[in-house]
Design a protein around this motif. Structure first.
Motif, PDB file in Angstrom:
ATOM      1  N   PHE A 127      -8.195   2.895  -5.089  1.00  0.00           N
ATOM      2  CA  PHE A 127      -8.944   1.726  -4.646  1.00  0.00           C
ATOM      3  C   PHE A 127      -9.925   1.229  -5.709  1.00  0.00           C
ATOM      4  O   PHE A 127     -10.800   0.424  -5.411  1.00  0.00           O
ATOM      5  N   ALA A 159      -9.222   0.794   5.051  1.00  0.00           N
ATOM      6  CA  ALA A 159      -8.612  -0.089   4.044  1.00  0.00           C
ATOM      7  C   ALA A 159      -8.153  -1.373   4.723  1.00  0.00           C
ATOM      8  O   ALA A 159      -7.358  -1.334   5.659  1.00  0.00           O
ATOM      9  N   HIS A 179       0.862  -1.184   0.000  1.00  0.00           N
ATOM     10  CA  HIS A 179       0.000   0.000   0.000  1.00  0.00           C
ATOM     11  C   HIS A 179       0.906   1.243   0.000  1.00  0.00           C
ATOM     12  O   HIS A 179       1.710   1.404   0.911  1.00  0.00           O
ATOM     13  N   ALA A 206     -12.360   1.157   2.056  1.00  0.00           N
ATOM     14  CA  ALA A 206     -11.070   1.841   2.080  1.00  0.00           C
ATOM     15  C   ALA A 206     -11.218   3.349   1.863  1.00  0.00           C
ATOM     16  O   ALA A 206     -10.490   4.148   2.449  1.00  0.00           O
ATOM     17  N   GLN A 207     -12.179   3.741   1.007  1.00  0.00           N
ATOM     18  CA  GLN A 207     -12.304   5.148   0.649  1.00  0.00           C
ATOM     19  C   GLN A 207     -13.162   5.902   1.679  1.00  0.00           C
ATOM     20  O   GLN A 207     -13.721   5.306   2.585  1.00  0.00           O
TER      21      GLN A 207
END
Lengths: 450, 450
Positions: B388, B233, A271, B35-36
């Motif tokens: 993502f 995330a 990541h 994740a966002q």
């Protein structure tokens, strides 16, 4: 929480360790983070019960690979010629034949056809620099077609086509994802797969490392000492104008720069903050690893030499289609190695171990006779299951990837530099390429830091 | 540290949220990790300064997509017919032409050739169940060749080849990685791309969501309330015989089972303990996302209708090769959408914004005249940069992937289940497919838990 250092190297394979070695010798404070509990990456040496070593990973070095020879000398690792004298076993359409070369008598003038096609391909490969396969006038067109379709159009001799494909694509010629013609030309440009067909000068034999190829990594790691951290899988790499911050297994390490020494497919699983640019990220989605299982059989002696066989096999059927003699330098005991590739690997990986072993031994018996069916010991390494390698050779380059995404292969991104054999412009996919890529990344870092 | 739950869903796109909605309505304690900082995944609604909505992501639904129509009804989101009446602009070899259909007068009997080829392809696609494209007698052979080489061999009319390729591969017909013939047959089997050539019954128009497609996700998330965590995330998914443990942004959440609702290429970036089986891991290396940039221009009115144009474009050159009318239901103001795909996306992504905008507007002027060059506002969304998502449509299926790795696409691994539109056997790659995949995963979980 280790102290801050100048450079963090991610991955303790040949490439990362060599980069770290060069950086350390230039007075740089370096740390190497390795996900596994061992160093060596896709080199891995293992042992039969009697202590005989075999390489489950990379093992052969070719004439002309000077960097790795020099490193072996520095580290006191001895080279020896690979056992390859004798005749090759051919298995075609269910029939076994033996020949002193790559062709059988019924192949007619295939050697000449191979020579002609090799000349043409070599000339095509000379039209771009090895650093920029996308730069030839015809690159886009070559990247839209495959090596196999070029061979089908330009080479009428079937045995010549087969020998060329195998020489260029290595033991993995039967790819599930066909290599683009441009990728094949890059292999030609950056290594020597066609040399045997283009010269009568004997380049000398392939060589192996006495005691195994993993020793190079182990000795580099020993010299680096506490600067190598094992069991430290990197999950996040953050960078800003002050430096990089690497997160690995509860640790967070700060540095000026980072070298990511992993194949693109695996580097893409880290990541990144900020996120990687699209071109680089999409490259990591498009260069998959090659799945292979490597098997070794131990015998009391090299019985195949009684018949004048080299131990080498090319076969068109079954789980094991490529074999070689992997005996130690003394020549005793005898060791045969076999490769199980891609579709065959995924087929037999599902079997219980006993069943898979039986299928491998049945192939060895077809190639070498009944004695091959009674090994003293049997070892296997499934690289597809290795969570931090997933393959052993260099990655695939399917159609369109070199021209569409190749420019992001090596280009540093801020404080991040890319190593690993897949980023080498010479001997890409080989151990030599891993070292050359490590050296190039170390030089980038040195020139950025100084 | 949230309390343990029954099921964790990874990904708050349409697929993950629909799975969570169905599980919650069955009385299961569910958590959704995204994740966002927003829900919706590859659906994303944005707004011009005047409040006019446009969809930067998925937006069209086709006749026959019943699940999403039912969901929209449940959630109170209204559908309206997409603006598509009028003639299409064709840009070929530097010349603009206008036609009421997919062909120009000079294309001769291409419509008949298209009909004939569509019949053959549809029959081929009927030889396997949509759940198992690898199961037809000819699957292996079809997966070794590409759609384009089949068309080149079987369809003599160039316009027919082009229309078929575009219809089957969607707006992304000029893939950098060519679709295998088997993958193309799967698209035919699981959707309706050839229906227009095979029937004279009008299936009705494509439709859009009044207010944008992201509303579906937003309203599902609203109903789930605190069970949806944003900015979370997932980095690790561990499982053992007791359950799963998910690590996301300093949090660790325990559950009985997990549903991973992400495209394979992105799901492969999670760290799994134990590591994924080789077949599944290698699948994630082989189905890359499709890079696209979507651009929108706002005008005072739909001026192209003055000339009887629909706003639709098919072009063979330039950054923008596909356009459509994306005006709101009221028909005012006017909005044009353009797609920049793959090689063109990576080319223009490097430009400064002003330069990219200039190239897009120049294309719009070629297609629609000078008024198109003076939009009131200009918006763009580069999905390649979206860390993502990395793409907007369904993933690519290059040659060899369906037959070699397809079996691992949906198969649960212990306590892990796979959702996301790429796992759908019907309407794969579409919003409808996302819902159907979410429903299938929810059903798997329910039958495993109960």
């Amino acid at each position: 929480m280790p102290a801050p250092c100048d450079v963090v190297v991610v991955g303790a394979g040949l490439s990362g360790l060599y980069a770290a070695r060069l950086l350390a010798s230039a007075g740089i404070e370096v740390m190497v983070l390795e996900a596994q509990n061992r160093v060596g990456g896709r080199t891995l040496t293992t042992y039969f019960g009697d202590g005989t070593f075999v390489d489950d990973g990379g093992q052969w070095i070719s004439p002309g690979q000077h960097c790795i020879v020099k490193l072996a000398d520095e580290l006191g690792v001895r080279l020896f010629p690979s056992w390859s004298d004798g005749a090759m076993v051919h298995w075609r359409a269910g029939v076994r034949a033996v020949s002193n070369g790559l062709f059988l008598p019924e192949d007619g003038n295939s050697a000449a056809a191979t020579h002609e096609a090799a000349k043409v391909l070599s000339e095509m490969a000379e039209t771009f620099p090895p650093e920029e396969p996308w730069a030839a006038p015809e690159s886009a067109q070559w990247d839209r077609t495959t090596l196999h379709s070029w061979l089908a159009t330009h080479v009428t001799s079937e045995p010549a086509r087969r020998v060329l494909a195998t020489s260029i694509e290595g033991v993995f010629a039967r790819n599930s994802m066909p290599t683009s013609l441009l990728a094949a030309l890059f292999w030609i440009r950056c290594g020597d797969p066609l040399t045997p067909f283009l010269t009568t000068n004997d380049p000398g034999p392939e060589r192996r490392f006495d005691g195994g190829a993993q020793q190079l990594s182990q000795r580099m790691a020993d010299a680096l000492g506490e600067r190598v951290l094992l069991n430290a899988a990197v999950t996040t790499i953050a960078q800003d104008s002050d430096g990089v911050r690497i997160t690995a297994a509860q640790r967070s390490i700060s540095a000026q720069r980072a070298v990511v020494a992993m194949p693109p497919a695996l580097a893409g699983r880290i990541h990144y903050q900020p996120a990687l640019p699209a071109l680089r990220d999409h490259l990591t989605q498009r260069v998959p690893m090659r799945w292979a299982i490597k098997v070794h059989c131990l015998y009391g002696r090299r019985f195949w030499t009684d018949e004048g066989l080299s131990g080498q096999v090319v076969s068109d059927a079954g789980a094991v289609r490529v074999c070689a003699d992997n005996s130690p330098p003394s020549g005793t005991p005898g060791v045969l190695v076999g490769f199980i590739e891609e579709a065959e690997a995924s087929r037999v990986a599902k079997f219980p171990p006993r069943e898979r072993r039986a299928e491998v031994l049945a192939a060895f018996v077809r190639y070498f006779g009944p004695m091959a069916g009674e090994p003293l010991e049997y070892l296997e390494k499934n690289w597809g299951d290795d969570a931090f390698c997933r393959g052993v050779d260099g990655g695939y380059w399917p159609a369109g990837v070199w021209t569409g995404y190749g420019a992001s292969l090596r280009a540093p991104i801020g404080r991040l530099h890319w190593a690993g054999t897949e980023t080498a412009s010479i001997w890409n996919g080989k151990m030599e390429g891993a070292l050359l890529a490590g050296r190039r990344a170390a030089e980038e870092v040195l020139s950025a830091i100084s």
